[in-house]
Design a protein around this motif. Structure first.
Motif, mmCIF file in Angstrom:
data_model
loop_
_atom_site.group_PDB
_atom_site.id
_atom_site.type_symbol
_atom_site.label_atom_id
_atom_site.label_comp_id
_atom_site.label_asym_id
_atom_site.label_seq_id
_atom_site.Cartn_x
_atom_site.Cartn_y
_atom_site.Cartn_z
ATOM 1 N N HIS A 57 0.810 -1.216 0.000
ATOM 2 C CA HIS A 57 0.000 0.000 0.000
ATOM 3 C C HIS A 57 0.842 1.264 0.000
ATOM 4 O O HIS A 57 0.375 2.323 -0.408
ATOM 5 C CB HIS A 57 -0.916 0.048 1.231
ATOM 6 C CG HIS A 57 -1.949 -1.021 1.270
ATOM 7 N ND1 HIS A 57 -1.844 -2.121 2.089
ATOM 8 C CD2 HIS A 57 -3.109 -1.162 0.591
ATOM 9 C CE1 HIS A 57 -2.900 -2.894 1.922
ATOM 10 N NE2 HIS A 57 -3.686 -2.335 1.022
ATOM 11 N N GLY A 58 2.047 1.151 0.543
ATOM 12 C CA GLY A 58 2.874 2.338 0.674
ATOM 13 C C GLY A 58 2.490 3.215 1.848
ATOM 14 O O GLY A 58 2.972 4.344 1.965
ATOM 15 N N ILE A 59 1.609 2.730 2.737
ATOM 16 C CA ILE A 59 1.174 3.538 3.874
ATOM 17 C C ILE A 59 2.271 3.595 4.937
ATOM 18 O O ILE A 59 2.587 4.660 5.472
ATOM 19 C CB ILE A 59 -0.129 2.976 4.482
ATOM 20 C CG1 ILE A 59 -1.250 3.014 3.444
ATOM 21 C CG2 ILE A 59 -0.518 3.755 5.730
ATOM 22 C CD1 ILE A 59 -2.535 2.367 3.922
ATOM 23 N N SER A 60 2.866 2.450 5.244
ATOM 24 C CA SER A 60 3.897 2.379 6.266
ATOM 25 C C SER A 60 5.293 2.502 5.654
ATOM 26 O O SER A 60 5.537 2.064 4.525
ATOM 27 C CB SER A 60 3.792 1.049 7.026
ATOM 28 O OG SER A 60 4.905 0.871 7.881
ATOM 29 N N ASN A 61 6.203 3.057 6.420
ATOM 30 C CA ASN A 61 7.594 3.145 5.982
ATOM 31 C C ASN A 61 8.251 1.765 5.919
ATOM 32 O O ASN A 61 9.308 1.607 5.309
ATOM 33 C CB ASN A 61 8.393 4.044 6.939
ATOM 34 C CG ASN A 61 7.935 5.499 6.877
ATOM 35 O OD1 ASN A 61 7.490 5.973 5.833
ATOM 36 N ND2 ASN A 61 8.034 6.206 7.995
ATOM 37 N N TYR A 62 7.610 0.790 6.563
ATOM 38 C CA TYR A 62 8.171 -0.557 6.605
ATOM 39 C C TYR A 62 7.551 -1.490 5.561
ATOM 40 O O TYR A 62 7.852 -2.679 5.546
ATOM 41 C CB TYR A 62 7.969 -1.169 7.999
ATOM 42 C CG TYR A 62 8.576 -0.351 9.107
ATOM 43 C CD1 TYR A 62 9.945 -0.366 9.348
ATOM 44 C CD2 TYR A 62 7.771 0.450 9.909
ATOM 45 C CE1 TYR A 62 10.501 0.392 10.375
ATOM 46 C CE2 TYR A 62 8.324 1.224 10.932
ATOM 47 C CZ TYR A 62 9.687 1.185 11.157
ATOM 48 O OH TYR A 62 10.236 1.937 12.162
ATOM 49 N N ALA A 63 6.689 -0.955 4.716
ATOM 50 C CA ALA A 63 5.956 -1.799 3.773
ATOM 51 C C ALA A 63 6.891 -2.598 2.871
ATOM 52 O O ALA A 63 6.645 -3.780 2.591
ATOM 53 C CB ALA A 63 5.012 -0.949 2.940
ATOM 54 N N SER A 64 7.954 -1.977 2.397
ATOM 55 C CA SER A 64 8.898 -2.698 1.522
ATOM 56 C C SER A 64 9.610 -3.810 2.282
ATOM 57 O O SER A 64 9.838 -4.900 1.733
ATOM 58 C CB SER A 64 9.921 -1.717 0.937
ATOM 59 O OG SER A 64 9.282 -0.772 0.090
#
Length: 431
Positions: free
Chosen positions: A56-63
């Motif tokens: 989603h790209g919402i969290s900085n940890y998504a990747s």
């Protein structure tokens, strides 16, 4: 109660030889438990398995979570795909993220043999119940998350709804699983997180089995809703024809069933009005005088009543076409405002009406002009013929009129002043 095991999962999946399972994998506790169960179930009964992570790209940890999911799938020899979605705006972020996620996942469910699995559990079901209560939902909303439903070109299954998060955590610890923790889970601005942190812990402290009891009640509601759906579909079949709702047939139903029929009819247009709108509909439209022409707006639609029927109309169906068209003998004449086209042929086809002219004006809404259909004893203003033909008022303004020397020679789709024996052309209206 069933045990959380690969055998239990296989009993829920009901796999066929060509089944293809798609797992929505987030890397969290619940989806990692489901991934582990699927891998072990595949050893008992081989099947095609694919995991999909939606970024989603919402969290900085998504990747990082995506990389974790990829590593976990590689270690288990599970096909893995990561796909990114773009969210517009920050308002109602939970719903936007959920919608985008399912939209992305739908691309992977491309046949009847494909089943999407999500790892929703009993605690999610309880949270859904509270959210439904907050918005004043009916039985359809209070029944919570469906365990199985149609999705995209296949189906969606949630096999862990009967288990609590505590049970999933116990399983994960026993199997020495690892998972990621979503940092947004502590953000109580999100409604589910508020319920998860401030409401359900208090209830479970007082009543340890509250979650399972609530889920059981929701299952009862789901059964009642299934029964209501069955009888509503039967009633709907009696009340609806040609996309209109018959009021005499509707009034044969008990009041509660009438509301369900109206809601189901509107749901076919992706409309879900609130209770106040439904009350207004019944009081101001359905119960209006027989000679009245009531109307009510709902989203982009307008609901009108005519001749004991309800019509749900789009702006295109209410648009008034442009005037000043001329027919110069061509085989087809395109009309404006989504009114279709007029087709002129040398031979009679279907319900075509006769003409014996080679050019004419095409006008709309000239209801005061007189018209004498072939075989009629007198001429009358067109509006009187429309009343006799039971043409709804809004449609009368969209019917093409073939006019020569300010005289109506034909009303497209309805009648002509010309004898069929004298016809040199035949007119069809393809609306």
């Amino acid at each position: 109660m069933s045990e959380l095991s690969p055998s239990y999962l296989l009993s829920r999946l009901q796999l066929q030889r060509d089944s293809h399972v798609v797992l929505a994998l987030s890397g969290g506790l619940d989806s990692m438990v489901l991934l582990d169960l699927l891998v072990k179930a595949r050893k008992l009964q081989p099947f095609s398995l694919q995991a999909v992570y939606v970024h989603h790209g919402i969290s900085n940890y998504a990747s990082q979570w995506g990389e974790f999911c990829a590593q976990q799938c590689t270690a288990r020899e599970v096909a893995f795909t990561q796909c990114r979605v773009q969210l517009q705006g920050s308002d109602n972020l939970e719903q936007k993220a959920r919608d985008a996620r399912y939209q992305a996942l739908s691309d992977f469910v491309c046949s009847k043999q494909h089943t999407l699995l999500t790892a929703h559990h009993g605690d999610d079901q309880l949270e859904t119940l509270f959210l439904a209560l907050k918005r004043g939902a009916g039985a359809a909303g209070l029944r919570g998350i469906a365990s199985r439903r149609n999705f995209a070109k296949g189906s969606l299954l949630r096999p862990l709804l009967g288990f609590s998060r505590t049970e999933l955590e116990q399983y994960a610890n026993q199997q020495q699983l690892t998972w990621v923790e979503d940092d947004s889970n502590s953000d109580t601005r999100f409604e589910r997180n508020f319920i998860r942190q401030h409401i359900t812990p208090v209830l479970r402290q007082r009543w340890p089995h509250f979650t399972s009891s609530a889920v059981r009640s929701m299952q009862h509601l789901a059964q009642l809703q299934q029964l209501a759906d069955h009888y509503t579909e039967l009633a709907l079949a009696q009340c609806v024809s040609a996309n209109t709702l018959s009021l005499p047939e509707l009034t044969k139903q008990i009041p509660a069933q009438q509301d369900l029929v109206i809601r189901r009819w509107l749901a076919g247009y992706n409309l879900n009005p609130d209770s106040q709108w439904l009350t207004t509909l019944k009081q101001q439209v359905i119960a209006a005088r027989i000679d009245a022409s009531p109307e009510l707006q709902l989203a982009d639609y307008q609901l009108r009543r005519f001749a004991d029927r309800l019509y749900l109309l789009t702006p295109a169906e209410l648009a008034v076409p442009l005037q000043g068209l001329n027919w110069q003998g061509e085989a087809e004449l395109k009309l404006s405002a989504y009114c279709g086209s007029l087709v002129f042929s040398l031979q009679q086809q279907g319900a075509a009406i006769p003409l014996n002219i080679t050019n004419a004006s095409v006008v709309f809404g000239q209801l005061s002009l007189r018209f004498k259909p072939f075989g009629a004893s007198v001429s009358k203003p067109l509006k009187q013929w429309f009343k006799l033909w039971q043409v709804p008022p809004w449609q009368r303004l969209r019917v093409p009129l073939i006019v020569v020397d300010n005289q109506i020679v034909a009303v497209a789709g309805y009648a002509s002043s010309v004898s069929p024996l004298l016809a040199t052309r035949w007119l069809s209206w393809q609306a």
